[in-house]
Design a protein around this motif. Structure first.
Motif, PDB file in Angstrom:
ATOM      1  N   MET A  68       0.849  -1.172   0.000  1.00 35.96           N
ATOM      2  CA  MET A  68       0.000   0.000   0.000  1.00 35.96           C
ATOM      3  C   MET A  68       0.897   1.238   0.000  1.00 35.96           C
ATOM      4  O   MET A  68       1.772   1.348   0.845  1.00 35.96           O
ATOM      5  CB  MET A  68      -0.875  -0.063   1.254  1.00 35.96           C
ATOM      6  N   PRO A  69       0.697   2.156  -0.932  1.00 35.55           N
ATOM      7  CA  PRO A  69       1.561   3.339  -0.959  1.00 35.55           C
ATOM      8  C   PRO A  69       1.354   4.212   0.276  1.00 35.55           C
ATOM      9  O   PRO A  69       0.290   4.207   0.886  1.00 35.55           O
ATOM     10  CB  PRO A  69       1.134   4.076  -2.227  1.00 35.55           C
ATOM     11  N   THR A  70       2.393   4.925   0.619  1.00 39.15           N
ATOM     12  CA  THR A  70       2.304   5.898   1.700  1.00 39.15           C
ATOM     13  C   THR A  70       1.710   7.173   1.127  1.00 39.15           C
ATOM     14  O   THR A  70       2.140   7.650   0.080  1.00 39.15           O
ATOM     15  CB  THR A  70       3.701   6.190   2.273  1.00 39.15           C
ATOM     16  N   ILE A  71       0.711   7.708   1.795  1.00 39.96           N
ATOM     17  CA  ILE A  71       0.058   8.934   1.345  1.00 39.96           C
ATOM     18  C   ILE A  71       0.515  10.068   2.245  1.00 39.96           C
ATOM     19  O   ILE A  71       0.369  10.011   3.463  1.00 39.96           O
ATOM     20  CB  ILE A  71      -1.474   8.792   1.384  1.00 39.96           C
ATOM     21  N   LEU A  72       1.080  11.096   1.627  1.00 39.21           N
ATOM     22  CA  LEU A  72       1.497  12.280   2.355  1.00 39.21           C
ATOM     23  C   LEU A  72       0.553  13.425   2.015  1.00 39.21           C
ATOM     24  O   LEU A  72       0.280  13.690   0.845  1.00 39.21           O
ATOM     25  CB  LEU A  72       2.932  12.667   1.979  1.00 39.21           C
ATOM     26  N   TYR A  73       0.041  14.082   3.040  1.00 35.57           N
ATOM     27  CA  TYR A  73      -0.893  15.186   2.841  1.00 35.57           C
ATOM     28  C   TYR A  73      -0.109  16.477   2.669  1.00 35.57           C
ATOM     29  O   TYR A  73       0.781  16.780   3.457  1.00 35.57           O
ATOM     30  CB  TYR A  73      -1.848  15.288   4.029  1.00 35.57           C
ATOM     31  N   LYS A  74      -0.439  17.235   1.647  1.00 34.75           N
ATOM     32  CA  LYS A  74       0.272  18.472   1.348  1.00 34.75           C
ATOM     33  C   LYS A  74      -0.313  19.631   2.156  1.00 34.75           C
ATOM     34  O   LYS A  74      -1.520  19.766   2.274  1.00 34.75           O
ATOM     35  CB  LYS A  74       0.171  18.804  -0.138  1.00 34.75           C
ATOM     36  N   ASN A  75       0.574  20.490   2.671  1.00 33.58           N
ATOM     37  CA  ASN A  75       0.122  21.694   3.367  1.00 33.58           C
ATOM     38  C   ASN A  75      -0.130  22.823   2.380  1.00 33.58           C
ATOM     39  O   ASN A  75      -1.056  23.598   2.540  1.00 33.58           O
ATOM     40  CB  ASN A  75       1.151  22.132   4.411  1.00 33.58           C
ATOM     41  N   ASP A  76       0.697  22.946   1.354  1.00 36.13           N
ATOM     42  CA  ASP A  76       0.533  23.960   0.321  1.00 36.13           C
ATOM     43  C   ASP A  76      -0.321  23.352  -0.784  1.00 36.13           C
ATOM     44  O   ASP A  76       0.179  22.755  -1.726  1.00 36.13           O
ATOM     45  CB  ASP A  76       1.892  24.402  -0.217  1.00 36.13           C
ATOM     46  N   GLN A  77      -1.638  23.524  -0.678  1.00 34.15           N
ATOM     47  CA  GLN A  77      -2.560  22.786  -1.527  1.00 34.15           C
ATOM     48  C   GLN A  77      -2.942  23.505  -2.816  1.00 34.15           C
ATOM     49  O   GLN A  77      -3.298  22.860  -3.788  1.00 34.15           O
ATOM     50  CB  GLN A  77      -3.826  22.463  -0.744  1.00 34.15           C
ATOM     51  N   ASN A  78      -2.939  24.820  -2.835  1.00 34.61           N
ATOM     52  CA  ASN A  78      -3.319  25.572  -4.031  1.00 34.61           C
ATOM     53  C   ASN A  78      -4.708  25.163  -4.531  1.00 34.61           C
ATOM     54  O   ASN A  78      -4.912  24.868  -5.705  1.00 34.61           O
ATOM     55  CB  ASN A  78      -2.269  25.401  -5.131  1.00 34.61           C
ATOM     56  N   ILE A  79      -5.671  25.122  -3.616  1.00 33.48           N
ATOM     57  CA  ILE A  79      -7.048  24.716  -3.904  1.00 33.48           C
ATOM     58  C   ILE A  79      -7.897  25.945  -4.180  1.00 33.48           C
ATOM     59  O   ILE A  79      -7.809  26.947  -3.477  1.00 33.48           O
ATOM     60  CB  ILE A  79      -7.634  23.945  -2.705  1.00 33.48           C
ATOM     61  N   SER A  80      -8.734  25.835  -5.197  1.00 33.61           N
ATOM     62  CA  SER A  80      -9.641  26.928  -5.542  1.00 33.61           C
ATOM     63  C   SER A  80     -11.070  26.547  -5.144  1.00 33.61           C
ATOM     64  O   SER A  80     -11.377  25.371  -4.944  1.00 33.61           O
ATOM     65  CB  SER A  80      -9.584  27.190  -7.051  1.00 33.61           C
ATOM     66  N   PRO A  81     -11.951  27.547  -5.063  1.00 30.83           N
ATOM     67  CA  PRO A  81     -13.365  27.224  -4.826  1.00 30.83           C
ATOM     68  C   PRO A  81     -13.934  26.294  -5.916  1.00 30.83           C
ATOM     69  O   PRO A  81     -14.800  25.469  -5.629  1.00 30.83           O
ATOM     70  CB  PRO A  81     -14.051  28.592  -4.842  1.00 30.83           C
ATOM     71  N   ASP A  82     -13.429  26.395  -7.141  1.00 31.18           N
ATOM     72  CA  ASP A  82     -13.862  25.478  -8.207  1.00 31.18           C
ATOM     73  C   ASP A  82     -13.493  24.033  -7.882  1.00 31.18           C
ATOM     74  O   ASP A  82     -14.260  23.114  -8.178  1.00 31.18           O
ATOM     75  CB  ASP A  82     -13.232  25.863  -9.549  1.00 31.18           C
ATOM     76  N   ASP A  83     -12.323  23.843  -7.281  1.00 26.34           N
ATOM     77  CA  ASP A  83     -11.906  22.496  -6.889  1.00 26.34           C
ATOM     78  C   ASP A  83     -12.853  21.919  -5.846  1.00 26.34           C
ATOM     79  O   ASP A  83     -13.231  20.748  -5.915  1.00 26.34           O
ATOM     80  CB  ASP A  83     -10.477  22.503  -6.342  1.00 26.34           C
ATOM     81  N   VAL A  84     -13.252  22.752  -4.891  1.00 29.08           N
ATOM     82  CA  VAL A  84     -14.188  22.304  -3.861  1.00 29.08           C
ATOM     83  C   VAL A  84     -15.520  21.944  -4.510  1.00 29.08           C
ATOM     84  O   VAL A  84     -16.144  20.929  -4.175  1.00 29.08           O
ATOM     85  CB  VAL A  84     -14.377  23.385  -2.776  1.00 29.08           C
ATOM     86  N   MET A  85     -15.954  22.750  -5.470  1.00 25.98           N
ATOM     87  CA  MET A  85     -17.213  22.482  -6.155  1.00 25.98           C
ATOM     88  C   MET A  85     -17.151  21.164  -6.933  1.00 25.98           C
ATOM     89  O   MET A  85     -18.127  20.415  -6.975  1.00 25.98           O
ATOM     90  CB  MET A  85     -17.569  23.637  -7.094  1.00 25.98           C
ATOM     91  N   LYS A  86     -16.004  20.855  -7.527  1.00 21.51           N
ATOM     92  CA  LYS A  86     -15.855  19.581  -8.243  1.00 21.51           C
ATOM     93  C   LYS A  86     -16.065  18.400  -7.293  1.00 21.51           C
ATOM     94  O   LYS A  86     -16.741  17.428  -7.639  1.00 21.51           O
ATOM     95  CB  LYS A  86     -14.473  19.487  -8.892  1.00 21.51           C
ATOM     96  N   ILE A  87     -15.495  18.502  -6.108  1.00 23.25           N
ATOM     97  CA  ILE A  87     -15.654  17.434  -5.115  1.00 23.25           C
ATOM     98  C   ILE A  87     -17.116  17.360  -4.665  1.00 23.25           C
ATOM     99  O   ILE A  87     -17.687  16.282  -4.532  1.00 23.25           O
ATOM    100  CB  ILE A  87     -14.731  17.663  -3.897  1.00 23.25           C
TER     101      ILE A  87
END
Length: 155
Positions: free
Chosen positions: A1-20
């Motif tokens: 199982m790969p190790t998943i690292l969570y990024k702190n510098d995400q560069n997320i837009s409101p459009d990205d949230v809307m996609k989810i």
């Protein structure tokens, strides 16, 4: 199982949230993951809860951020939908994923690329490369490069 690292510098837009959000809404209303021999289908409690958990945890602010808990919920839902979860049904028990769902899943993949990094162990990397080499034998060189051949153009 790969190790998943969570990024702190995400560069997320409101459009990205809307996609989810659109993805979670579609999954919660249109996808099914429990199928009976008589052809009936239903949505498991797990699928319903995961879709709702994603929807409930989204940050719709001007500068959204996905904490690791929210990202994990998105990953869990996405993994479940990638498996035996379908939104298109046809005759004689045919089940599939609609182009809409596949497009939304690609959008979620793109957002997840901004949220996490995957690290493979040397053994996992070797296995992934072997899988790619095996799968690659079924594609022509032009399929892999994206160049169109006469057979793909219908000529």
């Amino acid at each position: 199982m790969p190790t998943i690292l969570y990024k702190n510098d995400q560069n997320i837009s409101p459009d990205d949230v809307m996609k989810i959000a659109v993805y979670a809404e579609h999954v919660g209303r249109q996808c099914y993951d429990v199928f009976a021999e008589d052809g009936s289908r239903s949505r498991s409690d797990v699928l319903s809860r995961r879709a709702q958990a994603v929807s409930d945890s989204l940050d719709f602010g001007n500068e959204p951020y996905f904490p690791p808990e929210t990202t994990k919920k998105v990953l869990d839902l996405h993994a479940m939908v990638s498996g035996m979860c379908f939104d298109r049904f046809g005759e004689r028990g045919h089940m599939g994923k609609s182009m809409d769902l596949l497009g939304m899943a690609q959008d979620v993949d793109d957002v997840l690329d901004k949220l996490v990094s995957y690290h493979l162990s040397p053994e996992e990397l070797k296995e992934a490369e072997a899988d790619w080499a095996h799968e690659g034998q079924f594609f022509s060189k032009d399929d892999i490069s994206g160049d169109e051949t006469d057979s793909r153009r219908g000529v």
